[in-house]
Design an enzyme around this catalytic site. Structure first.
Site, PDB file in Angstrom:
ATOM      1  N   ASP A  38       0.741  -1.093  -0.012  1.00  0.00           N
ATOM      2  CA  ASP A  38      -0.020   0.136   0.133  1.00  0.00           C
ATOM      3  C   ASP A  38       0.790   1.473  -0.005  1.00  0.00           C
ATOM      4  OD1 ASP A  38      -2.204   1.854   0.112  1.00  0.00           O
ATOM      5  OD2 ASP A  38      -3.114   0.695   1.777  1.00  0.00           O
ATOM      6  N   ASP A  39       0.822   2.066  -1.053  1.00  0.00           N
ATOM      7  CA  ASP A  39       1.539   3.309  -1.093  1.00  0.00           C
ATOM      8  C   ASP A  39       3.080   3.183  -1.298  1.00  0.00           C
ATOM      9  OD1 ASP A  39      -0.834   4.234  -0.860  1.00  0.00           O
ATOM     10  OD2 ASP A  39      -0.398   5.470   0.939  1.00  0.00           O
ATOM     11  N   CYS A  78      -6.259   4.064  -2.957  1.00  0.00           N
ATOM     12  CA  CYS A  78      -6.176   2.734  -2.482  1.00  0.00           C
ATOM     13  C   CYS A  78      -7.401   1.891  -3.009  1.00  0.00           C
ATOM     14  CB  CYS A  78      -6.012   2.553  -1.033  1.00  0.00           C
ATOM     15  SG  CYS A  78      -4.720   3.546  -0.256  1.00  0.00           S
ATOM     16  N   ARG A  82      -7.508  -1.228  -5.716  1.00  0.00           N
ATOM     17  CA  ARG A  82      -8.062  -2.633  -5.409  1.00  0.00           C
ATOM     18  C   ARG A  82      -8.952  -3.161  -6.212  1.00  0.00           C
ATOM     19  NH1 ARG A  82      -4.930  -3.047  -0.495  1.00  0.00           N
ATOM     20  NH2 ARG A  82      -3.686  -1.381  -0.708  1.00  0.00           N
ATOM     21  N   LYS A 131      -5.858  -5.755   3.379  1.00  0.00           N
ATOM     22  CA  LYS A 131      -6.637  -4.760   3.214  1.00  0.00           C
ATOM     23  C   LYS A 131      -7.703  -4.899   2.141  1.00  0.00           C
ATOM     24  CE  LYS A 131      -6.285   0.246   2.044  1.00  0.00           C
ATOM     25  NZ  LYS A 131      -5.518   1.461   2.196  1.00  0.00           N
ATOM     26  N   HIS A 133     -11.316  -3.037   1.098  1.00  0.00           N
ATOM     27  CA  HIS A 133     -11.569  -2.003   0.242  1.00  0.00           C
ATOM     28  C   HIS A 133     -12.427  -1.778  -0.943  1.00  0.00           C
ATOM     29  CE1 HIS A 133      -9.492   2.520   1.146  1.00  0.00           C
ATOM     30  NE2 HIS A 133     -10.987   2.536   1.424  1.00  0.00           N
ATOM     31  N   SER A 156      -8.857   1.500   5.062  1.00  0.00           N
ATOM     32  CA  SER A 156      -7.210   1.997   5.368  1.00  0.00           C
ATOM     33  C   SER A 156      -7.014   2.156   6.603  1.00  0.00           C
ATOM     34  CB  SER A 156      -7.029   3.520   4.445  1.00  0.00           C
ATOM     35  OG  SER A 156      -7.062   3.253   3.396  1.00  0.00           O
ATOM     36  N   HIS A 221       1.617   2.201   4.132  1.00  0.00           N
ATOM     37  CA  HIS A 221       0.443   3.112   4.329  1.00  0.00           C
ATOM     38  C   HIS A 221       0.497   3.709   5.627  1.00  0.00           C
ATOM     39  CE1 HIS A 221      -3.426   5.295   4.387  1.00  0.00           C
ATOM     40  NE2 HIS A 221      -3.452   5.032   3.148  1.00  0.00           N
ATOM     41  N   ASP A 273      -0.358  -0.552  -4.634  1.00  0.00           N
ATOM     42  CA  ASP A 273      -1.561  -0.036  -5.119  1.00  0.00           C
ATOM     43  C   ASP A 273      -1.524   1.347  -5.719  1.00  0.00           C
ATOM     44  OD1 ASP A 273      -1.255   1.258  -2.736  1.00  0.00           O
ATOM     45  OD2 ASP A 273      -3.235   1.254  -2.215  1.00  0.00           O
ATOM     46  N   ASN A 274      -0.507   1.933  -5.507  1.00  0.00           N
ATOM     47  CA  ASN A 274      -0.322   3.446  -6.162  1.00  0.00           C
ATOM     48  C   ASN A 274       0.953   3.914  -5.356  1.00  0.00           C
ATOM     49  OD1 ASN A 274      -2.734   4.002  -3.566  1.00  0.00           O
ATOM     50  ND2 ASN A 274      -0.743   4.953  -3.356  1.00  0.00           N
ATOM     51  N   LYS A 294       1.167   9.436  -5.181  1.00  0.00           N
ATOM     52  CA  LYS A 294      -0.234   9.046  -5.026  1.00  0.00           C
ATOM     53  C   LYS A 294      -1.201  10.401  -5.299  1.00  0.00           C
ATOM     54  CE  LYS A 294      -2.942   7.578  -1.266  1.00  0.00           C
ATOM     55  NZ  LYS A 294      -2.992   6.698   0.085  1.00  0.00           N
TER      56      LYS A 294
END
Ligand code: MG
Length: 472
Positions: A38-39, A78, A82, A131, A133, A156, A221, A273-274, A294
């Site tokens: 994540d991130d 996020c 996803r 996660k 989402h 998140s 994240h 994811d980003n 992001k």
């Protein structure tokens, strides 16, 4: 009489032998493991140029398989990202945008058929740790959409009463096992460890049948947390420690596959994811040479590290520069699993020729769309990326520190053309020098607008579908 009986026994043994050979010769369907962080920025893996921390397991995975340099998520946030990974669709096609919080009453529509459902239909054991989402209300949970087992956070990890800016907005953060909340505000230093332990146990339990394992780490994240075993481990503070723990987790999964002789039967995919959440300063990652991070459609937002390994099927130590994306994983994996595609339209394409290094393989995407929510902000075809006029967030002042964010300002981008092969950092706008390319990309963008819409132009797409909704 004796001869007849002898012949009968011989026939029986012969047919048993043929049957057992037949079973042994039936190639088993491959296992799939997707590890989604994540991130984590484009440059936050050793083999992508990370500084200050080590990722030996990911680097080894790249040496054993393929590393992509032009791999994209569908939106730089996020939830939407996803939704795209699991559905094979641009997220605006299925109405899942942004990063929904505890108040959201929408989620993945029951009529959408996502990756775990399609694999389950083929007899796969399916599990998700991490996660989700795609909606936290009961009808939208992973267990209602193809995952046999679920353990993790529904959204998140900063959506909790310790948020640095809006703590009073959030109720306690739930930790969910299957469909039951088993803890509130869980000890986040243990998340990476818990997900890893469950992933390893799931692989062991399902060693004799095809499985799909989706590990969606909460980290890196913000708020960042690391277990004692990795605290102070890296040369780059808490962020580096967190990445080193994720790398350990990857190593545990790969080692388990090796031990159980499953590595040759398993496609393992690692990606993020980003891009990095740059306003968090020393708690954010790095997009390296890419512009912004992001929340933007600059490359730093949507281009992510991606490594895949499958010994014997993916040539070792290869690098793929062709454009590929998370939306491509669904069609690629269902084909490898001899499963079917969803009945509804998807956007992803089979990228097995790229993954397996077939000579001369080219990206199946003539165009790739960079949406932010419902705005078509940019489009790519070949090396060319055309930005349409839009506003985006950028960090002008000091970055944040130690978990507190800095302030973004809004900037404006015009009609700008970049050649990503020569100018990966989108620094040199060449729109004036190439009017015909601008015109061609404008035409391609018009197809996207008719299909999926574009709120910058006030256009609603003809082929968009609603998210699922519940009444509160
Ligand atoms: Mg993210």
């Amino acid at each position: 009489m004796f001869l007849t009986r002898w012949f009968g026994w011989a026939l029986l043994f012969f047919s048993m032998f043929v049957a057992s050979r037949g079973l042994a010769d039936t190639p088993r369907l491959p296992n799939f493991v997707i590890i989604f962080t994540d991130d984590q920025g484009y440059a936050d893996v050793g083999c992508y140029g990370a500084q200050g921390f080590q990722t030996p397991n990911l680097d080894r995975m790249a040496r054993n398989g393929v590393r992509f340099t032009s791999f994209y998520v569908a939106q730089a946030v996020c939830g939407a990202s996803r939704a795209a990974l699991l559905s094979g669709c641009y997220p605006n096609r299925i109405g899942l945008l942004g990063a929904p919080n505890h108040r959201a009453t929408h989620g993945i529509h029951p009529d959408e058929e996502i990756l775990p459902e399609l694999l389950k239909e083929k007899g796969y054991a399916t599990a998700m740790f991490g996660k989700w989402h795609l909606g936290h209300r009961p009808p939208f949970l992973p267990t209602r959409h193809g995952f046999g087992v679920y353990f993790g956070l529904p959204y998140s990890n900063d959506m909790w009463p310790f948020h640095p800016e809006t703590p009073s907005f959030y109720p306690p953060l739930p930790l969910i096992e299957n469909e039951r909340v088993i803890a509130e505000n869980p000890d986040q230093t243990q998340l990476t460890t818990w997900y890893t332990e469950r992933a390893v146990a799931f692989i062991r339990q399902n060693r004799d049948r095809p499985f799909f394992l989706y590990v969606a780490h909460a980290m890196p994240h913000v708020p960042l947390f690391v277990s004692e075993k990795f605290r102070g481990h890296s040369q780059q503070g808490l962020y580096g420690d967190v990445i080193e723990e994720i790398d350990w987790s990857v190593g545990q999964i790969l080692q388990t596959l090796q031990e159980l002789d499953l590595a040759e039967h398993t496609l393992v995919i690692f990606t993020s994811d980003n891009g990095p959440w740059l306003s968090y300063g020393n708690h954010a990652g790095s997009a390296g040479p890419l512009r912004e991070g992001k929340g933007t459609t600059w490359e730093g937002g949507v281009r992510v590290p991606c490594i895949m390994q499958w010994p014997g099927r993916i040539p070792a130590g290869t690098v793929c520069h062709e454009l590929a994306a998370t939306i491509d994983l669904l069609p690629t994996l269902v084909r490898l699993a001899e499963a079917r595609l969803p009945r509804r339209t998807i956007d992803g394409k089979d990228i097995w020729p790229l993954i397996s290094g077939q000579p001369g393989a080219r990206t199946p995407h003539e165009t790739y769309y960079y949406y932010w929510n419902r705005e078509l902000q940019a489009i790519r075809s070949g090396p060319w990326k055309l930005h349409f006029p839009h506003t985006y967030r950028s960090l002008d002042g000091p970055p944040g520190q130690d978990g507190k964010p800095g302030k973004y300002t809004q900037k404006r981008c015009g009609l700008e053309l970049y050649n990503l092969e020569k100018d990966i950092g989108e620094t040199n706008n060449v729109a004036e020098q190439h009017p015909q390319i601008v015109e061609r990309l404008q035409e391609l963008a018009q197809q996207a607008r008719l299909d999926l819409g574009d709120s910058l132009q006030g256009i609603t797409g003809k082929n968009i579908r609603p998210a699922g909704h519940v009444t509160e």
